[in-house]
Design a protein around this motif. Structure first.
Motif, PDB file in Angstrom:
ATOM      1  N   ASN A  54       0.807  -1.213   0.000  1.00 13.27           N
ATOM      2  CA  ASN A  54       0.000   0.000   0.000  1.00 13.27           C
ATOM      3  C   ASN A  54       0.845   1.270   0.000  1.00 13.27           C
ATOM      4  O   ASN A  54       0.475   2.286   0.566  1.00 13.27           O
ATOM      5  CB  ASN A  54      -0.978  -0.001   1.177  1.00 13.27           C
ATOM      6  CG  ASN A  54      -2.186   0.860   0.873  1.00 13.27           C
ATOM      7  OD1 ASN A  54      -2.557   1.038  -0.266  1.00 13.27           O
ATOM      8  ND2 ASN A  54      -2.795   1.402   1.908  1.00 13.27           N
ATOM      9  N   THR A  55       2.002   1.202  -0.620  1.00 18.81           N
ATOM     10  CA  THR A  55       2.833   2.395  -0.776  1.00 18.81           C
ATOM     11  C   THR A  55       2.387   3.143  -2.016  1.00 18.81           C
ATOM     12  O   THR A  55       1.696   2.582  -2.861  1.00 18.81           O
ATOM     13  CB  THR A  55       4.309   1.992  -0.930  1.00 18.81           C
ATOM     14  OG1 THR A  55       4.426   1.134  -2.075  1.00 18.81           O
ATOM     15  CG2 THR A  55       4.814   1.287   0.291  1.00 18.81           C
ATOM     16  N   PRO A  56       2.761   4.409  -2.169  1.00 16.63           N
ATOM     17  CA  PRO A  56       2.389   5.106  -3.409  1.00 16.63           C
ATOM     18  C   PRO A  56       3.019   4.397  -4.601  1.00 16.63           C
ATOM     19  O   PRO A  56       4.222   4.218  -4.639  1.00 16.63           O
ATOM     20  CB  PRO A  56       2.990   6.497  -3.239  1.00 16.63           C
ATOM     21  CG  PRO A  56       3.322   6.615  -1.806  1.00 16.63           C
ATOM     22  CD  PRO A  56       3.510   5.235  -1.267  1.00 16.63           C
ATOM     23  N   GLY A  57       2.243   3.974  -5.498  1.00 21.35           N
ATOM     24  CA  GLY A  57       2.725   3.249  -6.669  1.00 21.35           C
ATOM     25  C   GLY A  57       1.743   2.159  -7.035  1.00 21.35           C
ATOM     26  O   GLY A  57       0.562   2.220  -6.699  1.00 21.35           O
ATOM     27  N   VAL A  58       2.212   1.131  -7.724  1.00 22.90           N
ATOM     28  CA  VAL A  58       1.299   0.097  -8.200  1.00 22.90           C
ATOM     29  C   VAL A  58       0.651  -0.690  -7.059  1.00 22.90           C
ATOM     30  O   VAL A  58      -0.455  -1.169  -7.203  1.00 22.90           O
ATOM     31  CB  VAL A  58       1.982  -0.874  -9.199  1.00 22.90           C
ATOM     32  CG1 VAL A  58       2.427  -0.139 -10.438  1.00 22.90           C
ATOM     33  CG2 VAL A  58       3.122  -1.607  -8.554  1.00 22.90           C
ATOM     34  N   ASP A  59       1.305  -0.779  -5.911  1.00 22.00           N
ATOM     35  CA  ASP A  59       0.703  -1.464  -4.763  1.00 22.00           C
ATOM     36  C   ASP A  59      -0.634  -0.816  -4.396  1.00 22.00           C
ATOM     37  O   ASP A  59      -1.654  -1.483  -4.270  1.00 22.00           O
ATOM     38  CB  ASP A  59       1.603  -1.379  -3.533  1.00 22.00           C
ATOM     39  CG  ASP A  59       2.962  -2.013  -3.714  1.00 22.00           C
ATOM     40  OD1 ASP A  59       3.576  -1.739  -4.744  1.00 22.00           O
ATOM     41  OD2 ASP A  59       3.364  -2.758  -2.834  1.00 22.00           O
ATOM     42  N   LYS A  60      -0.603   0.486  -4.246  1.00 19.89           N
ATOM     43  CA  LYS A  60      -1.799   1.218  -3.823  1.00 19.89           C
ATOM     44  C   LYS A  60      -2.878   1.209  -4.911  1.00 19.89           C
ATOM     45  O   LYS A  60      -4.060   1.060  -4.612  1.00 19.89           O
ATOM     46  CB  LYS A  60      -1.421   2.655  -3.477  1.00 19.89           C
ATOM     47  CG  LYS A  60      -2.531   3.405  -2.801  1.00 19.89           C
ATOM     48  CD  LYS A  60      -2.023   4.721  -2.269  1.00 19.89           C
ATOM     49  CE  LYS A  60      -3.079   5.390  -1.428  1.00 19.89           C
ATOM     50  NZ  LYS A  60      -2.565   6.580  -0.777  1.00 19.89           N
ATOM     51  N   VAL A  61      -2.457   1.350  -6.164  1.00 23.57           N
ATOM     52  CA  VAL A  61      -3.411   1.348  -7.266  1.00 23.57           C
ATOM     53  C   VAL A  61      -4.117  -0.006  -7.352  1.00 23.57           C
ATOM     54  O   VAL A  61      -5.333  -0.074  -7.490  1.00 23.57           O
ATOM     55  CB  VAL A  61      -2.722   1.698  -8.603  1.00 23.57           C
ATOM     56  CG1 VAL A  61      -3.665   1.530  -9.770  1.00 23.57           C
ATOM     57  CG2 VAL A  61      -2.175   3.114  -8.566  1.00 23.57           C
ATOM     58  N   ALA A  62      -3.378  -1.092  -7.238  1.00 24.30           N
ATOM     59  CA  ALA A  62      -3.975  -2.425  -7.305  1.00 24.30           C
ATOM     60  C   ALA A  62      -4.888  -2.674  -6.103  1.00 24.30           C
ATOM     61  O   ALA A  62      -5.913  -3.332  -6.229  1.00 24.30           O
ATOM     62  CB  ALA A  62      -2.890  -3.495  -7.374  1.00 24.30           C
ATOM     63  N   ALA A  63      -4.535  -2.138  -4.954  1.00 26.61           N
ATOM     64  CA  ALA A  63      -5.343  -2.348  -3.749  1.00 26.61           C
ATOM     65  C   ALA A  63      -6.669  -1.627  -3.826  1.00 26.61           C
ATOM     66  O   ALA A  63      -7.659  -2.067  -3.229  1.00 26.61           O
ATOM     67  CB  ALA A  63      -4.561  -1.898  -2.518  1.00 26.61           C
ATOM     68  N   ARG A  64      -6.725  -0.520  -4.530  1.00 25.09           N
ATOM     69  CA  ARG A  64      -7.986   0.208  -4.641  1.00 25.09           C
ATOM     70  C   ARG A  64      -8.987  -0.631  -5.374  1.00 25.09           C
ATOM     71  O   ARG A  64     -10.122  -0.617  -5.231  1.00 25.09           O
ATOM     72  CB  ARG A  64      -7.790   1.513  -5.390  1.00 25.09           C
ATOM     73  CG  ARG A  64      -7.322   2.600  -4.476  1.00 25.09           C
ATOM     74  CD  ARG A  64      -7.409   3.918  -5.156  1.00 25.09           C
ATOM     75  NE  ARG A  64      -6.032   4.405  -5.251  1.00 25.09           N
ATOM     76  CZ  ARG A  64      -5.604   5.254  -6.135  1.00 25.09           C
ATOM     77  NH1 ARG A  64      -6.381   5.727  -7.037  1.00 25.09           N
ATOM     78  NH2 ARG A  64      -4.362   5.652  -6.134  1.00 25.09           N
TER      79      ARG A  64
END
Length: 56
Positions: free
Chosen positions: A46-56
């Protein structure tokens, strides 16, 4: 033991507002949505980047 499998989604913490980063954001969003629709649990940093985008 979980009732359904989980998938770890990790990626960059690079700044996501850069224009050339848009295709990666879109891909991360599409992959995250499809994994969720398929019944997978998502584990992300859930860091800024693809982690957060995928988690949304």
């Amino acid at each position: 033991m979980p009732a359904y499998p989980h998938i770890l989604v990790v990626g960059t913490t690079f700044t996501v507002p850069l224009p050339w980063y848009r295709p990666f954001r879109r891909l991360a969003d599409m992959v995250g949505r499809e994994l969720a629709r398929s019944g997978f649990g998502l584990l992300t940093g859930n860091t800024p980047g693809v982690d957060k985008v995928a988690a949304r």
